[in-house]
Design an enzyme around this catalytic site. Structure first.
Site, short mmCIF file in Angstrom:
data_model
loop_
_atom_site.label_atom_id
_atom_site.label_comp_id
_atom_site.label_asym_id
_atom_site.label_seq_id
_atom_site.Cartn_x
_atom_site.Cartn_y
_atom_site.Cartn_z
CE LYS A 131 -45.84 21.36 8.53
NZ LYS A 131 -44.54 21.09 8.76
CD GLU B 208 -53.33 10.54 17.48
OE1 GLU B 208 -52.40 10.39 17.76
OE2 GLU B 208 -54.52 9.57 17.50
CB CYS C 243 -47.47 12.59 23.11
SG CYS C 243 -47.71 11.17 22.25
CD GLU D 50 -45.86 17.97 25.78
OE1 GLU D 50 -46.49 18.87 25.18
OE2 GLU D 50 -46.36 16.66 25.56
P1 NDP Z 1 -46.02 21.12 16.81
O1 NDP Z 1 -47.37 21.53 17.32
O2 NDP Z 1 -45.04 22.49 16.92
O3 NDP Z 1 -45.89 20.88 15.33
C1 NDP Z 1 -46.49 19.65 14.94
C2 NDP Z 1 -46.59 19.89 13.33
O4 NDP Z 1 -47.66 20.91 13.26
C3 NDP Z 1 -45.38 20.11 12.41
O5 NDP Z 1 -45.45 19.25 11.26
C4 NDP Z 1 -45.46 21.63 12.44
O6 NDP Z 1 -44.68 22.19 11.33
C5 NDP Z 1 -47.03 22.00 12.27
N1 NDP Z 1 -47.51 23.09 12.50
C6 NDP Z 1 -47.14 24.17 13.45
N2 NDP Z 1 -48.00 25.16 13.30
C7 NDP Z 1 -49.03 25.01 12.51
C8 NDP Z 1 -50.01 25.81 12.05
N3 NDP Z 1 -50.17 26.90 12.62
N4 NDP Z 1 -50.76 25.13 10.98
C9 NDP Z 1 -50.64 23.95 10.46
N5 NDP Z 1 -49.42 23.13 11.02
C10 NDP Z 1 -48.60 23.71 12.00
O7 NDP Z 1 -45.20 19.96 17.64
P2 NDP Z 1 -43.87 19.36 17.69
O8 NDP Z 1 -43.60 19.09 16.46
O9 NDP Z 1 -43.14 20.41 18.54
O10 NDP Z 1 -44.20 17.87 18.48
C11 NDP Z 1 -44.17 18.00 20.09
C12 NDP Z 1 -45.51 17.93 20.31
O11 NDP Z 1 -46.40 16.93 19.67
C13 NDP Z 1 -45.59 17.81 21.90
O12 NDP Z 1 -46.61 18.51 22.55
C14 NDP Z 1 -46.46 16.28 22.07
O13 NDP Z 1 -47.15 16.16 23.28
C15 NDP Z 1 -47.09 16.13 20.70
N6 NDP Z 1 -47.31 14.99 20.46
C16 NDP Z 1 -48.38 14.25 20.73
C17 NDP Z 1 -48.86 12.93 20.48
C18 NDP Z 1 -50.22 12.31 20.82
O14 NDP Z 1 -50.47 11.21 20.13
N7 NDP Z 1 -51.01 12.89 21.23
C19 NDP Z 1 -47.82 12.01 19.93
C20 NDP Z 1 -46.55 12.48 19.76
C21 NDP Z 1 -46.14 13.97 20.04
P3 NDP Z 1 -43.24 22.87 11.70
O15 NDP Z 1 -42.66 21.63 12.42
O16 NDP Z 1 -42.73 23.09 10.57
O17 NDP Z 1 -43.33 23.91 12.58
#
Ligand code: NDP
Length: 491
Positions: free
Chosen positions: A182, A258, A292, A394
């Site tokens: 997803k 991550e 990130c 962040e």
């Molecule tokens: P989110 O946590 O909002 O979303 C990530 C994914 O999880 C999306 O596909 C989202 O769907 C889905 N999601 C949200 N809520 C749920 C749930 N309750 N159950 C299952 N899936 C869920 O992150 P962002 O998309 O806003 O991305 C930014 C974040 O990602 C930042 O905090 C960044 O630091 C982190 N990141 C970390 C990396 C690493 O390697 N450590 C690398 C890149 C980013 P939907 O979008 O539809 O809400």
């Protein structure tokens, strides 16, 4: 580049080898963050659709042949996926730029090739792996096998959609698992094409499934609570990681997380500023700061603070902010209206905390057709208090904070003062200091005199609230497989 009207794409779900519509017909819109034009109508997976995807993945896992085929045959199909990605790289890069708002050349030259490399690397790596044999004299033979776990839920964020999904899909498939993917709801375009790419590469139906939708009470939650899902590899926010862990607890799913970061980029007085300044600009503003691993807190030794500020500000002012499809653009918009509100809310917070605005802080002047885009100038604050919110939280946008320090111990204390521990960056010409500080910064990756250099054999993941587990090389093998011990009596 001019504002050419884009066609509105229909993005369907890819389940069991077919693109299908949502079972209740529900769709949502995706917009171009540079213009707010609608670029896609996306089918939102219902609970029934996610159930079908998970069951298809289960059937493909249990019945084979994916799980039971030789590693060589499996890897050759994954390598074919990588080749197709390279053959289609211009199209994929255009879509990524359109969907995320990142500059097209970055997608074309870095992220799409890296996505292909993710698949090829893990295909090659897993093909080379064996098990261990533990001789026990004449009585017994003891050996291990690494077997696939089952159905994996791969959930990815919007900042590097295609690159991060393939980073998970490569080891997932190469170890013989099946996947339900997803992507984030704001960036579904490139990841949705993984279905047809897998099909063309000869991956059997049901092995790769892509569902679309949101997180809570939508596709994300339906996947992470589904009884057929055995493991979850998730990249995203720390708060989402917590929710997923709770949701997966009842069925004891294996997790790899991550999560967020707030890296300290520490510039000591003996640093080579000719390298440190341009690399720190990249680390702060690449992908509009939506990385990130961004170096979003720049800790600068006081003796060179003024010089660094001047040079950093000048370099920031030279970044060309504009249309992501324009090859001259260095920085595009942030990804969505909701995220724009979050990022710009920190401008007010910074002011309340008496931060000094050094550069940026407003919408850039842009051609009229970009007037509705979610743009913010590269923005630089100075803040003496490392506990201020802009130094701790962040922001995930083009907003960076410069923090002065006097002694090495103080730099370390500031570096380690957030709840995150994903990565750190150190600039110094002193070898002993480079090692010493690398050891004492509590983070999963440390770069010395460089940034964003990756070797996929190395572990990747975070300390503290930046994650659980590691992926990369044999760390991915361990996450995506079950180690089995077999002991045979020889007499
Ligand atoms: P989110 O946590 O909002 O979303 C990530 C994914 O999880 C999306 O596909 C989202 O769907 C889905 N999601 C949200 N809520 C749920 C749930 N309750 N159950 C299952 N899936 C869920 O992150 P962002 O998309 O806003 O991305 C930014 C974040 O990602 C930042 O905090 C960044 O630091 C982190 N990141 C970390 C990396 C690493 O390697 N450590 C690398 C890149 C980013 P939907 O979008 O539809 O809400």
């Amino acid at each position: 580049m001019t504002n050419t009207k884009v066609k509105v794409r229909e993005v369907k779900l890819y389940i069991d080898g077919e693109y299908v519509e949502s079972s209740n017909g529900s769709t949502f819109e995706v917009k171009n963050p540079a213009t707010q034009e609608v670029i896609a109508q996306v089918h939102e997976a219902t609970k029934e659709d996610v159930d079908r995807a998970c069951r298809a993945a289960r059937r493909a896992f249990e019945e084979g042949p994916w799980r039971t085929m030789s590693p060589a045959e499996r890897s050759s199909k994954i390598r074919r996926m990588a080749e197709i990605i390279i053959e289609r790289k211009e199209e994929l890069a255009r879509l990524e730029a359109l969907d995320v708002g990142k500059p097209y050349p970055v997608a074309l030259e870095k992220e799409i090739p890296r996505a292909a490399h993710n698949l090829k690397f893990f295909a090659d790596f897993m093909e080379q792996q064996g098990g261990e044999v533990y001789p026990m004299g004449e009585e017994y033979l003891n050996y291990t096998r690494y077997e696939p776990v089952g159905v994996a839920a791969l959930i990815t964020p919007w900042n590097l959609p295609f690159m991060l999904t393939t980073w998970k899909l490569g080891p997932c498939l190469a170890t013989g698992n099946t996947a339900v993917i997803k992507p984030a709801e704001v960036t579904p375009l490139t990841v949705s094409l993984l279905g047809e790419i897998a099909k063309e590469a000869g991956i059997p139906d049901g092995v790769v499934n892509v569902v679309q939708g949101f997180g809570p009470n939508s596709a994300g939650e339906f996947m992470t609570t589904h009884p057929e899902v055995d493991l979850i590899s998730f990249t995203g926010e720390t708060s989402t990681g917590k929710a997923i862990m709770k949701n997966g607890a009842d069925s004891l799913k294996k997790v790899s997380f991550e999560l967020g970061g707030k890296a300290a980029n520490i510039i000591f007085e003996d640093a080579n500023l000719d390298k440190a300044v341009p690399t720190s600009i990249q680390a702060a503003f690449m992908n509009s700061g939506q990385v990130c691993l961004a170096g979003s807190r720049i800790l600068v030794q006081r003796s060179i603070f003024s010089e660094f500020v001047e040079r950093f500000k000048k370099a920031a002012s030279e970044l060309k902010v504009g249309d992501p499809q324009d090859t001259q653009t260095n920085m595009g918009p942030v990804v969505s209206e909701e995220h724009y509100q979050k990022v710009t809310s920190y401008l007010g917070i910074a002011e309340e905390e008496d931060s000094e605005l050094v550069y940026g802080g407003k919408r850039p002047d842009l051609p009229e057709y970009l007037n509705k885009g979610y743009y913010l100038e590269p923005t630089i604050f100075i803040q003496e208090n490392p506990q201020a919110r802009i130094c701790q939280e962040e922001i995930f946008g083009p907003v960076v904070t410069l923090i002065p320090f006097d002694m090495e111990e103080e730099a370390l204390e500031i570096a380690n003062s957030t709840e995150y521990g994903l990565n750190g960056v150190i600039w110094t010409d002193n070898l002993q200091r480079a090692h010493r500080v690398s050891h004492d910064v509590r983070a999963g990756t440390i770069w010395v005199n460089c940034w964003f250099v990756r070797d996929l054999r190395a572990p990747f993941g975070g300390f503290k609230k930046s994650g659980i587990g590691r992926e990369g090389g044999h760390h991915s093998l361990e996450f995506f497989s079950e180690a089995k011990n077999i002991c045979i009596a020889l007499k």
